[in-house]
Write a protein that holds these residues in place. Structure first.
Motif, PDB file in Angstrom:
ATOM      1  N   SER A  72     -11.686 -35.481 -22.901  1.00  0.00           N
ATOM      2  CA  SER A  72     -12.050 -36.699 -23.810  1.00  0.00           C
ATOM      3  C   SER A  72     -12.202 -36.420 -25.204  1.00  0.00           C
ATOM      4  N   LEU A  73     -11.845 -37.308 -26.022  1.00  0.00           N
ATOM      5  CA  LEU A  73     -12.122 -37.260 -27.282  1.00  0.00           C
ATOM      6  C   LEU A  73     -13.488 -37.120 -27.818  1.00  0.00           C
ATOM      7  N   ASP A  74     -14.404 -37.555 -27.221  1.00  0.00           N
ATOM      8  CA  ASP A  74     -15.778 -37.242 -27.301  1.00  0.00           C
ATOM      9  C   ASP A  74     -16.273 -35.784 -27.176  1.00  0.00           C
ATOM     10  N   VAL A  75     -15.589 -35.172 -26.069  1.00  0.00           N
ATOM     11  CA  VAL A  75     -16.115 -33.904 -25.744  1.00  0.00           C
ATOM     12  C   VAL A  75     -15.391 -32.993 -26.843  1.00  0.00           C
ATOM     13  N   ARG A  76     -14.252 -33.175 -27.234  1.00  0.00           N
ATOM     14  CA  ARG A  76     -13.382 -32.621 -27.988  1.00  0.00           C
ATOM     15  C   ARG A  76     -13.769 -32.531 -29.350  1.00  0.00           C
ATOM     16  N   HIS A  77     -14.485 -33.780 -29.854  1.00  0.00           N
ATOM     17  CA  HIS A  77     -15.226 -33.903 -31.088  1.00  0.00           C
ATOM     18  C   HIS A  77     -16.855 -33.291 -31.015  1.00  0.00           C
ATOM     19  N   GLN A  78     -17.418 -33.139 -29.864  1.00  0.00           N
ATOM     20  CA  GLN A  78     -18.661 -32.366 -29.743  1.00  0.00           C
ATOM     21  C   GLN A  78     -18.393 -31.119 -29.873  1.00  0.00           C
ATOM     22  N   MET A  79     -17.305 -30.534 -29.261  1.00  0.00           N
ATOM     23  CA  MET A  79     -16.926 -28.963 -29.485  1.00  0.00           C
ATOM     24  C   MET A  79     -16.556 -28.693 -30.798  1.00  0.00           C
ATOM     25  N   GLN A  80     -15.820 -29.456 -31.469  1.00  0.00           N
ATOM     26  CA  GLN A  80     -15.542 -29.121 -32.906  1.00  0.00           C
ATOM     27  C   GLN A  80     -16.657 -28.863 -33.927  1.00  0.00           C
ATOM     28  N   GLU A  81     -17.679 -30.083 -33.647  1.00  0.00           N
ATOM     29  CA  GLU A  81     -19.008 -30.043 -34.461  1.00  0.00           C
ATOM     30  C   GLU A  81     -19.684 -28.863 -33.963  1.00  0.00           C
ATOM     31  N   ASN A  82     -19.847 -28.425 -32.659  1.00  0.00           N
ATOM     32  CA  ASN A  82     -20.465 -27.299 -32.364  1.00  0.00           C
ATOM     33  C   ASN A  82     -19.850 -26.074 -32.932  1.00  0.00           C
ATOM     34  N   LEU A  83     -18.710 -25.821 -32.978  1.00  0.00           N
ATOM     35  CA  LEU A  83     -18.141 -24.441 -33.584  1.00  0.00           C
ATOM     36  C   LEU A  83     -18.096 -24.567 -35.198  1.00  0.00           C
ATOM     37  N   LYS A  84     -18.234 -25.762 -35.894  1.00  0.00           N
ATOM     38  CA  LYS A  84     -18.357 -26.052 -37.194  1.00  0.00           C
ATOM     39  C   LYS A  84     -19.941 -25.504 -37.532  1.00  0.00           C
ATOM     40  N   GLY A  85     -20.838 -25.640 -36.564  1.00  0.00           N
ATOM     41  CA  GLY A  85     -22.133 -25.595 -36.898  1.00  0.00           C
ATOM     42  C   GLY A  85     -22.648 -24.100 -36.724  1.00  0.00           C
ATOM     43  N   ILE A  86     -21.831 -23.543 -35.711  1.00  0.00           N
ATOM     44  CA  ILE A  86     -21.888 -21.964 -35.489  1.00  0.00           C
ATOM     45  C   ILE A  86     -21.136 -21.539 -36.768  1.00  0.00           C
ATOM     46  N   SER A  87     -20.189 -21.612 -37.255  1.00  0.00           N
ATOM     47  CA  SER A  87     -19.311 -20.859 -38.351  1.00  0.00           C
ATOM     48  C   SER A  87     -20.382 -21.163 -39.634  1.00  0.00           C
TER      49      SER A  87
END
Length: 147
Positions: A72-87
């Protein structure tokens, strides 16, 4: 196995279970003991890598793994934000290490004559706390009314 090794294994297991990516993957071992990840959205099975690579699958990051077509778009967005936070966190840590190295060089020279040592705690005491992101980071932005 020594006591130190077993504590590292249990710490790794605890850390992995707290990652939001685990809600979207199941982990099994193949006959050789290698990890196999199954995406709970599309059913694809991947071997090699870790939870970060699997989050790239969900986020649709190109280059390392195929994008999930059923997430879903919400899960995709959540994972994108999580990866940005990690980097971002990795970059902050690198900058902090560089700053501490510079601080140590100057402080050691200045304080050597005074007979005292520089304190690293005064520099990094607020770095260890985790910042809680806004709830908006977990949902994709809505562009139309009622969506």
């Amino acid at each position: 196995m020594e006591g130190g090794d077993s504590s590292n294994v249990s710490t790794q297991a605890i850390r992995d279970k707290n990652d939001p990516g685990w809600a979207h993957f199941s982990l099994t071992k193949d006959v050789n003991g290698k990890n196999k990840f199954r995406c709970l959205h599309c059913g694809s099975v991947y071997s090699g890598g870790g939870i970060n690579r699997m989050k790239q699958h969900l986020a649709g990051v190109k280059g390392n793994i195929a994008a999930c077509k059923k997430v879903s778009l919400d899960v995709r967005h959540q994972m994108q934000e999580n990866l940005k936070g990690i980097s971002g966190k990795k970059q902050e840590t690198q900058e902090a290490r560089e700053n501490i190295g510079i601080y140590d060089e100057h402080a050691t020279e200045e304080l050597a004559s005074a007979g005292s040592q520089p304190s690293r705690n005064s520099i990094t005491e607020d770095k260890g706390k985790r910042k809680i992101d806004e709830i908006d980071n977990f949902f994709a932005p809505r562009t139309s009314a009622g969506s």
